[in-house]
Design a protein around this motif. Structure first.
Motif, PDB file in Angstrom:
ATOM      1  N   ILE A 183     -21.297 -40.327   2.436  1.00 13.47           N
ATOM      2  CA  ILE A 183     -21.875 -40.732   1.108  1.00 13.47           C
ATOM      3  C   ILE A 183     -21.367 -41.789   0.489  1.00 13.47           C
ATOM      4  CG2 ILE A 183     -22.675 -38.396   1.310  1.00 13.47           C
ATOM      5  CD1 ILE A 183     -20.644 -37.686  -0.582  1.00 13.47           C
ATOM      6  N   SER A 184     -20.131 -42.568   0.846  1.00 16.14           N
ATOM      7  CA  SER A 184     -19.427 -43.456   0.023  1.00 16.14           C
ATOM      8  C   SER A 184     -19.666 -44.667   0.735  1.00 16.14           C
ATOM      9  CB  SER A 184     -18.162 -43.118  -0.299  1.00 16.14           C
ATOM     10  OG  SER A 184     -17.205 -43.288   0.833  1.00 16.14           O
ATOM     11  N   TYR A 185     -19.776 -44.596   2.308  1.00 18.92           N
ATOM     12  CA  TYR A 185     -19.597 -45.862   2.877  1.00 18.92           C
ATOM     13  C   TYR A 185     -18.370 -46.483   3.106  1.00 18.92           C
ATOM     14  CZ  TYR A 185     -24.700 -45.419   1.322  1.00 18.92           C
ATOM     15  OH  TYR A 185     -25.863 -44.756   1.274  1.00 18.92           O
ATOM     16  N   ILE A 186     -17.319 -45.914   2.845  1.00 16.96           N
ATOM     17  CA  ILE A 186     -15.926 -46.267   3.070  1.00 16.96           C
ATOM     18  C   ILE A 186     -15.651 -45.772   4.279  1.00 16.96           C
ATOM     19  CG2 ILE A 186     -13.573 -45.905   2.252  1.00 16.96           C
ATOM     20  CD1 ILE A 186     -14.533 -45.672  -0.706  1.00 16.96           C
ATOM     21  N   HIS A 187     -14.991 -46.881   5.152  1.00 16.79           N
ATOM     22  CA  HIS A 187     -14.456 -46.556   6.568  1.00 16.79           C
ATOM     23  C   HIS A 187     -13.250 -45.504   6.341  1.00 16.79           C
ATOM     24  CE1 HIS A 187     -13.707 -46.949  10.659  1.00 16.79           C
ATOM     25  NE2 HIS A 187     -12.378 -47.060  10.457  1.00 16.79           N
ATOM     26  N   ALA A 188     -13.278 -44.474   7.043  1.00 17.05           N
ATOM     27  CA  ALA A 188     -12.365 -43.308   6.898  1.00 17.05           C
ATOM     28  C   ALA A 188     -12.255 -42.666   8.102  1.00 17.05           C
ATOM     29  CB  ALA A 188     -12.682 -42.330   5.963  1.00 17.05           C
ATOM     30  N   GLU A 189     -11.213 -42.327   8.685  1.00 14.62           N
ATOM     31  CA  GLU A 189     -10.819 -41.803  10.057  1.00 14.62           C
ATOM     32  C   GLU A 189      -9.822 -40.362   9.743  1.00 14.62           C
ATOM     33  OE1 GLU A 189     -12.410 -42.322  12.569  1.00 14.62           O
ATOM     34  OE2 GLU A 189     -13.374 -44.429  12.222  1.00 14.62           O
ATOM     35  N   GLY A 190     -10.026 -39.314  10.771  1.00 11.66           N
ATOM     36  CA  GLY A 190      -9.039 -38.388  10.525  1.00 11.66           C
ATOM     37  C   GLY A 190      -8.364 -38.182  11.765  1.00 11.66           C
ATOM     38  N   TYR A 191      -7.033 -37.820  11.440  1.00  7.95           N
ATOM     39  CA  TYR A 191      -6.108 -37.998  12.754  1.00  7.95           C
ATOM     40  C   TYR A 191      -5.309 -36.645  12.715  1.00  7.95           C
ATOM     41  CZ  TYR A 191      -7.377 -42.903  13.554  1.00  7.95           C
ATOM     42  OH  TYR A 191      -7.836 -44.205  13.651  1.00  7.95           O
ATOM     43  N   ALA A 192      -4.551 -36.218  13.757  1.00  6.11           N
ATOM     44  CA  ALA A 192      -3.814 -35.111  13.628  1.00  6.11           C
ATOM     45  C   ALA A 192      -2.347 -35.855  13.531  1.00  6.11           C
ATOM     46  CB  ALA A 192      -3.594 -34.606  15.277  1.00  6.11           C
ATOM     47  N   ALA A 193      -1.870 -35.083  12.417  1.00  9.93           N
ATOM     48  CA  ALA A 193      -0.744 -35.780  11.892  1.00  9.93           C
ATOM     49  C   ALA A 193       0.526 -36.026  12.744  1.00  9.93           C
ATOM     50  CB  ALA A 193       0.001 -34.888  10.787  1.00  9.93           C
ATOM     51  N   GLY A 194       0.464 -35.229  13.832  1.00  4.94           N
ATOM     52  CA  GLY A 194       1.443 -35.249  15.106  1.00  4.94           C
ATOM     53  C   GLY A 194       1.157 -36.901  15.928  1.00  4.94           C
ATOM     54  N   GLU A 195      -0.153 -37.305  15.868  1.00  4.43           N
ATOM     55  CA  GLU A 195      -0.603 -38.496  16.530  1.00  4.43           C
ATOM     56  C   GLU A 195      -0.138 -39.543  15.678  1.00  4.43           C
ATOM     57  OE1 GLU A 195      -2.236 -38.434  19.744  1.00  4.43           O
ATOM     58  OE2 GLU A 195      -0.768 -37.201  19.596  1.00  4.43           O
TER      59      GLU A 195
END
Length: 606
Positions: free
Chosen positions: A486-498
């Protein structure tokens, strides 16, 4: 979703109440009722299991008056029977109620000790007795209302009439919507403005924790401290189309705020809080399952990934989660006694539907977790596990997602019981925590102003990373998806340990990193990830609870503090924060929040 309608001072009160119930039918319910007070102050009521049409058959010529309340109920405490249907009467009080009174058991014990008798299994009847007791003690409806509210825990909205007070409605809301309204010589209460559109002329959207006294053409509102306050009155919408969004700027915002109520309704379909048990569901038996396959797309897939942690930890049941579009074409190998669970809000998602058909053809038991009970997937699956999110208009899923999580949490507990991993005491503990989720979500919504402030700065970011551990890893991916959508910002989710395995290369001055870090057994490890990215210039926003906020003081650029939630409840509470953050970033950027570019609500083609 339950529905409340109340009216006072109107010659057409009965017609308004019944029309309001019909307008609320789309929300889903299993019983309905109406109570009216005649000119002498006597209250009479009619209740029926099933549809509003059944209630119409119960109405007699004696049920008349200018003041009354009506309700459509989705069963929470107690089965869908006439005895459990609203309104409930205790002494002089007759009351209808949405939501869950979490401490109703203790209140019921105290009231029973006072000699009060109960005729239903509901928490609503407890509330009616509590208010009646307070009126008997104080003699003043206002004082009694405020005293009653001070004893309640949970998320709820209610409306009440008092025998002998023919021009009075009492109401309150905490974590569930309620509006007050006026018309020519009339007053109204409703859980949805749609119920009274056309009859009301001005409307007041009550704030969280408000109590209200409504008389013909007069509304008095009291805040959580019991002080009289002025809430802005607006012209009531003149059409149902205009009423649908209420006072919210976007449907997505409305749907975020509906979550305490709809998650409560969804959980009530799976849990028996009286017995402290997860209700068995016909055909669902995980006891002999060798593996659980969970399949979905987008947000539904992330709900499944969160549930993977729950099923394996609580039930010792191996889980494999797949994206539907990949699952269909990779020629998956099945094992004897595999069970396949498919998650879809619409029940029409093309890839998920075809994946389900493939598993069904292979002889697997198929379960569909769906918000649309008449959808293709619901018709074709072996077993339907429903959610009660109600219609979701915004393309970015919010309430459908958390209702999926609520259902999956209950099913994970059920699997633990069926596989002998959870005993009766542990099951009761899980049920208590699950029933407390709506109240915690209502508390979490109070961070809106803080998030709005943070979103103004975050809207300038070109890249945002989300980090989480355990079930908060897929929650991080869901948070990133919401922001992208909805904001068109590039975002990624990661496992913190990675982090050290690649993503940390993206960190430089002023890169925004959002870390979901509840104060749990993995908090220390998550904290080390915060320190790593902060040392490299990142702007860290931590989503945590009070204990985590104290530990991170000075280590994060900003801290969003949520109510403390344990176990299965924690991801649903965290979901509120990631949804609000994405929503307000999009608002600051000026994008089309409800209909973002290139996206459709239901993907019915490959």
């Amino acid at each position: 979703m339950c529905g409340i309608v109340g009216v006072t001072g109107n010659l057409k009160a009965r017609d308004i109440l019944m029309e309001g119930l019909h307008r609320l039918e789309y929300r889903g319910y299993d019983s309905a009722g109406v109570a009216m007070m005649d000119s002498s102050g006597t209250v009479r009521r009619a209740r029926a299991a099933g549809k509003v049409a059944n209630l119409g058959a119960e109405l007699t010529d004696e049920i008349i008056g200018q003041t009354g309340i009506a309700h459509t109920r989705w069963a929470t405490h107690g089965a869908a029977t006439r005895e459990n249907a609203h309104p409930h009467t205790a002494g002089r009080v007759t009351l209808v109620h949405n939501g869950i009174i979490e401490n109703y058991k203790n209140l019921r014990v105290d009231l029973a000790a006072q000699g009060r008798d109960f005729s239903s299994e509901t928490d609503t009847e407890v509330l009616a007795h509590l208010l009646d007791s307070a009126i008997a003690s104080t003699g003043d409806p206002r004082t009694a209302l405020l005293a009653t509210l001070g004893k309640l825990e949970g998320a709820f909205a209610f409306a009440a009439i008092i025998e002998g007070e023919p021009d009075l409605l009492l109401g309150a809301c905490r974590g569930a919507p309620l509006v007050a309204a006026t018309g020519p010589s009339s007053g109204f209460l409703a859980s949805d403005i749609m119920a009274i559109t056309g009859a009301a002329q001005t409307v007041i959207y009550l704030h969280e924790g408000d109590a209200v006294i409504v008389r013909p053409n007069q509304v008095e509102v009291f805040d959580t401290a019991g002080q009289r306050v002025e809430r802005p009155a607006a012209p009531a919408p003149t059409s149902l189309v205009l009423a649908e969004k209420g006072n919210y700027r976007h449907f997505m915002q409305k749907e975020i705020y509906e979550q305490p109520e709809v998650v409560g309704h969804t959980l009530s379909g799976y849990l028996d809080p009286v017995a402290g048990e997860v209700r068995p569901r016909e055909g669902i038996d995980f006891s002999a399952a060798s593996r659980l396959l969970i399949v979905g797309c987008g947000t539904a897939s992330y709900a499944g990934q969160i549930a993977e942690y729950w099923f394996e930890a609580l039930a010792g049941l191996p889980v494999e989660v797949d994206i539907a579009s990949e699952f269909r074409y990779r020629k998956p190998a099945f094992m004897p006694n595999d069970v396949a669970l498919f998650i879809s809000q619409s029940g029409e998602t093309a890839d998920t539907l075809e994946a389900m058909r493939m598993c069904k053809a292979a002889g697997l038991t198929t379960i569909v977790l769906v918000n649309s009970p008449l959808s293709t997937m619901a018709r074709e699956a072996d077993i339907v596990a429903p959610t009660m999110a109600g219609p979701e208009i915004g393309v970015a899923s919010t309430k459908a997602f958390t209702c999926q999580l609520g259902s999956l949490a209950a099913l994970a507990v059920l699997a633990g019981v069926q596989r002998g991993r959870i005993d009766a005491a542990e099951q009761a503990s899980h049920v208590t925590r699950l029933m407390g989720i709506p109240g915690l979500m209502a508390q979490a919504l109070r961070i809106e102003d803080q998030i709005n402030h943070l979103a103004g700065e975050l809207a300038q970011a070109s890249i945002v990373l989300y980090l989480g551990r355990n079930e908060f890893f897929p929650m991080a991916m869901e948070g990133a998806l919401k922001l992208k959508e909805i904001s068109y910002i590039h975002a990624e989710g990661y496992a913190a340990g990675e982090l050290k395995h690649g993503p940390i290369a993206l960190i430089e001055d002023d890169v925004a990193v959002i870390v979901i870090a509840p104060y749990d057994e993995l908090f220390t490890k998550t904290r080390s990830s915060i320190q790593e990215v902060r040392a490299r210039g990142a702007r860290v926003i931590a989503i945590t609870d009070d204990l985590g906020a104290a530990a991170l003081d000075g280590e994060a650029s900003a801290i969003i503090t949520l109510p403390r939630a344990e176990g299965l409840a924690a991801p649903l509470v965290a979901a509120v924060a990631v949804q609000l953050l994405a929503y307000y970033v999009a608002v600051h950027k000026g994008t089309d929040v409800d209909q973002p570019r290139n996206l459709a609500k239901s993907v019915t083609v490959e």
